[in-house]
Design a protein around this motif. Structure first.
Motif, mmCIF file in Angstrom:
data_model
loop_
_atom_site.group_PDB
_atom_site.id
_atom_site.type_symbol
_atom_site.label_atom_id
_atom_site.label_comp_id
_atom_site.label_asym_id
_atom_site.label_seq_id
_atom_site.Cartn_x
_atom_site.Cartn_y
_atom_site.Cartn_z
ATOM 1 N N ARG B 127 21.268 17.622 73.193
ATOM 2 C CA ARG B 127 20.663 17.346 74.496
ATOM 3 C C ARG B 127 21.155 15.995 75.011
ATOM 4 O O ARG B 127 21.362 15.810 76.198
ATOM 5 C CB ARG B 127 19.133 17.307 74.355
ATOM 6 C CG ARG B 127 18.488 18.672 74.278
ATOM 7 C CD ARG B 127 16.995 18.532 74.051
ATOM 8 N NE ARG B 127 16.761 17.906 72.748
ATOM 9 C CZ ARG B 127 15.686 17.199 72.431
ATOM 10 N NH1 ARG B 127 14.737 17.021 73.317
ATOM 11 N NH2 ARG B 127 15.558 16.674 71.236
ATOM 12 N N TYR B 132 31.949 12.207 76.898
ATOM 13 C CA TYR B 132 33.060 12.979 76.314
ATOM 14 C C TYR B 132 32.631 14.417 76.031
ATOM 15 O O TYR B 132 33.289 15.378 76.447
ATOM 16 C CB TYR B 132 33.541 12.283 75.036
ATOM 17 C CG TYR B 132 34.382 13.154 74.133
ATOM 18 C CD1 TYR B 132 35.694 13.470 74.456
ATOM 19 C CD2 TYR B 132 33.856 13.674 72.937
ATOM 20 C CE1 TYR B 132 36.466 14.265 73.628
ATOM 21 C CE2 TYR B 132 34.615 14.463 72.103
ATOM 22 C CZ TYR B 132 35.920 14.760 72.447
ATOM 23 O OH TYR B 132 36.675 15.555 71.632
ATOM 24 N N VAL B 136 33.932 17.939 77.809
ATOM 25 C CA VAL B 136 34.558 19.018 77.043
ATOM 26 C C VAL B 136 33.798 20.325 77.280
ATOM 27 O O VAL B 136 34.404 21.388 77.472
ATOM 28 C CB VAL B 136 34.598 18.675 75.536
ATOM 29 C CG1 VAL B 136 35.039 19.885 74.714
ATOM 30 C CG2 VAL B 136 35.534 17.492 75.276
ATOM 31 N N TYR B 186 12.309 24.879 82.004
ATOM 32 C CA TYR B 186 12.272 23.759 81.067
ATOM 33 C C TYR B 186 13.692 23.414 80.675
ATOM 34 O O TYR B 186 14.394 24.270 80.185
ATOM 35 C CB TYR B 186 11.450 24.049 79.816
ATOM 36 C CG TYR B 186 11.434 22.834 78.921
ATOM 37 C CD1 TYR B 186 10.550 21.784 79.175
ATOM 38 C CD2 TYR B 186 12.357 22.695 77.886
ATOM 39 C CE1 TYR B 186 10.573 20.645 78.398
ATOM 40 C CE2 TYR B 186 12.379 21.551 77.109
ATOM 41 C CZ TYR B 186 11.487 20.526 77.370
ATOM 42 O OH TYR B 186 11.522 19.397 76.627
ATOM 43 N N PRO B 213 7.129 26.017 76.149
ATOM 44 C CA PRO B 213 8.092 25.693 75.092
ATOM 45 C C PRO B 213 7.416 24.861 74.001
ATOM 46 O O PRO B 213 6.692 23.928 74.306
ATOM 47 C CB PRO B 213 9.153 24.868 75.822
ATOM 48 C CG PRO B 213 8.441 24.251 76.973
ATOM 49 C CD PRO B 213 7.353 25.215 77.361
ATOM 50 N N ARG B 215 8.041 23.300 69.762
ATOM 51 C CA ARG B 215 9.122 22.937 68.864
ATOM 52 C C ARG B 215 9.651 24.139 68.072
ATOM 53 O O ARG B 215 10.831 24.415 68.026
ATOM 54 C CB ARG B 215 8.643 21.845 67.910
ATOM 55 C CG ARG B 215 9.788 21.231 67.164
ATOM 56 C CD ARG B 215 9.346 20.087 66.293
ATOM 57 N NE ARG B 215 10.522 19.514 65.676
ATOM 58 C CZ ARG B 215 11.169 20.044 64.670
ATOM 59 N NH1 ARG B 215 10.756 21.177 64.152
ATOM 60 N NH2 ARG B 215 12.254 19.469 64.177
ATOM 61 N N PHE B 218 11.912 26.576 69.844
ATOM 62 C CA PHE B 218 13.333 26.236 70.017
ATOM 63 C C PHE B 218 14.136 26.724 68.811
ATOM 64 O O PHE B 218 15.238 27.227 68.942
ATOM 65 C CB PHE B 218 13.519 24.720 70.199
ATOM 66 C CG PHE B 218 13.082 24.235 71.549
ATOM 67 C CD1 PHE B 218 13.952 24.314 72.634
ATOM 68 C CD2 PHE B 218 11.810 23.726 71.751
ATOM 69 C CE1 PHE B 218 13.549 23.885 73.894
ATOM 70 C CE2 PHE B 218 11.403 23.293 73.004
ATOM 71 C CZ PHE B 218 12.274 23.374 74.076
ATOM 72 N N ALA B 239 24.049 14.245 63.666
ATOM 73 C CA ALA B 239 23.763 14.779 62.332
ATOM 74 C C ALA B 239 22.566 15.719 62.295
ATOM 75 O O ALA B 239 22.586 16.715 61.586
ATOM 76 C CB ALA B 239 23.559 13.631 61.351
ATOM 77 N N ARG B 240 21.494 15.443 63.037
ATOM 78 C CA ARG B 240 20.316 16.303 62.941
ATOM 79 C C ARG B 240 20.035 17.053 64.230
ATOM 80 O O ARG B 240 18.889 17.381 64.537
ATOM 81 C CB ARG B 240 19.096 15.469 62.524
ATOM 82 C CG ARG B 240 19.157 15.070 61.065
ATOM 83 C CD ARG B 240 17.938 14.293 60.663
ATOM 84 N NE ARG B 240 16.727 15.124 60.671
ATOM 85 C CZ ARG B 240 15.549 14.691 60.239
ATOM 86 N NH1 ARG B 240 15.417 13.473 59.787
ATOM 87 N NH2 ARG B 240 14.510 15.479 60.277
ATOM 88 N N SER B 241 21.072 17.358 64.965
ATOM 89 C CA SER B 241 20.894 18.073 66.227
ATOM 90 C C SER B 241 20.339 19.474 65.991
ATOM 91 O O SER B 241 20.630 20.116 64.988
ATOM 92 C CB SER B 241 22.238 18.165 66.938
ATOM 93 O OG SER B 241 22.179 19.106 67.980
ATOM 94 N N GLN B 270 28.959 13.410 64.625
ATOM 95 C CA GLN B 270 28.769 13.456 63.171
ATOM 96 C C GLN B 270 28.425 14.868 62.683
ATOM 97 O O GLN B 270 28.917 15.304 61.642
ATOM 98 C CB GLN B 270 27.636 12.498 62.795
ATOM 99 C CG GLN B 270 28.010 11.559 61.678
ATOM 100 C CD GLN B 270 26.870 10.616 61.319
ATOM 101 O OE1 GLN B 270 25.840 10.549 61.991
ATOM 102 N NE2 GLN B 270 27.062 9.896 60.240
#
Lengths: 376, 376
Positions: B127, B132, B136, B186, B213, B215, B218, B239-241, B270
């Protein structure tokens, strides 16, 4: 002149180009002394005598060795205790671009003993490295040197020189393998760096002192870089970079090949991306990733990237259930939240107050919703 | 009320959270109609009756369907011809985070038929995408849409919304899978985009209209994104996306997982770097790379990146031999060059003149050297 193996190799190394497959095959068959004697008498193997005739004139390997020694340059051959036996793997690897096999010998200038390079890692890349690539080379060279690795590279502009400089900044050893004599500076502006390496590390070449850099010599030089190291990192390379040949040699030697990614919007990383995409190279982002692959198994394990800890990590199981059931947008009544969470109403009421105190739940006129902080 | 499969599924979908494994198991065992009848009579399977009791009050699936239809929303179930059977693969995949199985049904708003999405590709990511990453996503979404792909994403800030916008810019179809009812917006600021999708593509959700929505929603939503697409591209992820959960679902579905690399100096890539490094994802740099992996075998082969053509490419074999023998630095006499090249003196003299005319060889007082142009 009485000819020993060392002198014969000094002579032979000047009769052919580095990585000459025919030369290597005849040395393996006849030995260096016998092969050179035959060539000198004009009775060498077919296909060699003619091409070397012109070069034989005025050859004096004993004088060459003596002159080199006077300038602090030694010639290391396979029977020497200093010979790095990692190079022998080249004899078992297939050739590339008509070049291959272990070197006949290596001219060395500098105090580092080639058989005792600590955990040598090759770092290579484009001469025209971007600011991003050069920064990564500098930092990775520094961190690898700091972890006790010797950095092997080619002293070229761009990625090479930044890798060497990083290693020096990290207080580590670094070795430059050249495509010209170890007494020459190519590129000329890197003379101070090369002189520094000659005092602190080593400069290495298959080519006799005085030899000039030529295109083919860069390609054969690349196999020595790959073979001296336990693994190779391509830091940055465009699609047709010479670093790709070092990468290919690393693969042929069955040693870990690593590549650093970069922005896909830049052509400067096209070569490294292709190496990773086709499975030839493992993606590495840091010295830690490199150490995990080239270090002894289990010694340099990297932690999986975890991101920062989140406020949610510190919650109890029940608190998490309630947080998960809280609406992100418009608030809901606690009874609806209890239903969603599959928990009792009283338990949810108490937990919501705890969560409010922790800044995770937000009370609204219409009920409760997730506090912004909990979305982190 | 007479209960058909559709009405039973509308009701059941409101009695449990999306991806509820117990619910899915009982539907598979008893059928949706029988399960709902039993729950309504209070004689449902152990472990379900208690938790759903509160939600059963005032339930009227026929009214829900009718109200939805009035707002242009339909409910698609597995027996419908529009059901996208790609979703059925979820029934064979292991669950993740206590969530799994194919949806009970999907609420859909928009003209796109779910069973006819052209070559659907999921594009997901952070999000909080960087400039960059968003660039992309926009360009890759555009190029994939231009090649006829439908882009599936989650309408979130950052990578999601840029992927949808790219698809629209490319004149292609795009589908948003939401973690709330398809009538809700949302995040709220994406209402214009969602309204546009409702006219041109489709908005899809397991959750009934009006649902908020949360948690956990999702996380269960991510499995639908992965399962609707033939492959998933993680454009940018720290890292924790949450995008990592979509990636994990793609792997569990045995579908191509792709990830775009970025600068190793930024934490924003990452997560994608880790997916590539551990071998879970294939590195992709462009829509062409994606098409090669998700298109029919052989249809979208990418050329290996070649870099620009070089002046050297147009030379004859002899000319290349001479160019390879030319010194890069200090010039050499033509006799020495002939010796290095292994060619006759006269032939080399002639070739050097040709190469000079082509700007590849440079004449100096002391002989010849490689022209700067030949190093390109």
């Amino acid at each position: 002149m009485t000819l020993d193996d060392r002198l014969a190799r000094v002579a032979l190394s000047q009769l052919g180009e580095p990585g000459d497959l025919t030369m290597a095959a005849f040395i393996a068959e006849l030995g260096a002394v016998d092969l050179f004697e035959r060539l000198r008498e004009g009775s060498g193997p077919d296909g060699m005598s003619q091409t070397v005739a012109a070069r034989l004139n005025g050859m004096d390997p004993a004088r060459d060795l003596e002159q080199a020694a006077g300038r602090g340059i030694r010639y290391v051959i396979p029977s020497d205790s200093e010979w790095p036996h990692d190079l022998d793997a080249l004899d078992a690897a297939n050739s590339l671009d008509h070049v291959g096999r272990a070197p006949i010998g290596l001219w060395v200038r500098g105090p580092a003993r080639l058989d005792q390079l600590p955990r040598p890692v090759a770092m290579v890349g484009s001469r025209s490295g971007s600011a991003y690539g050069c920064d990564v080379a500098l930092e990775m060279g520094r961190a690898l040197a700091d972890a006790g690795c010797c950095i092997v590279s080619g002293a070229a502009f761009g990625i090479d020189v930044h890798s060497h400089r990083g290693a020096l900044a990290g207080g580590g050893q670094t070795v430059a393998v050249l495509a010209c004599g170890v007494d020459r500076a190519y590129p000329a502006s890197h003379r101070p760096l090369l002189d520094h390496l000659a005092h602190e590390g080593a400069i290495v070449s298959e080519l006799a002192p005085g030899c000039a850099p030529m295109r083919q010599r860069f390609l054969s030089r690349n196999r020595v870089i790959a073979a001296l190291a336990t693994g190779t990192v391509v830091v940055e390379a465009a699609a047709r970079s010479g670093a790709i040949s070092t990468a290919n040699w690393t693969t042929r030697l069955n040693r870990p090949l690593m590549a650093v990614p970069g922005p896909v919007t830049e052509a400067t990383s096209q070569g490294t991306h292709e190496l990773i995409r086709c499975g030839a190279a493992t993606l590495v982002t840091s010295a830690a990733d490199v150490l995990e692959l080239v270090g002894p198994a289990g010694l340099f394990l990297t932690a999986a990237p975890r991101g920062r800890e989140r406020s949610r990590d510190a919650l109890s199981h029940t608190e998490r259930q309630v947080v998960d059931a809280l609406p992100v947008g418009i608030a809901a009544r606690s009874r609806a939240i209890a239903r969603t969470a599959g928990l009792g109403y009283d338990e949810v009421e108490t937990t919501l107050l705890d969560l409010e105190a922790k800044g995770m739940a937000q009370r609204e006129d219409e009920g409760w919703r997730l506090a912004a902080r909990a979305l982190d």
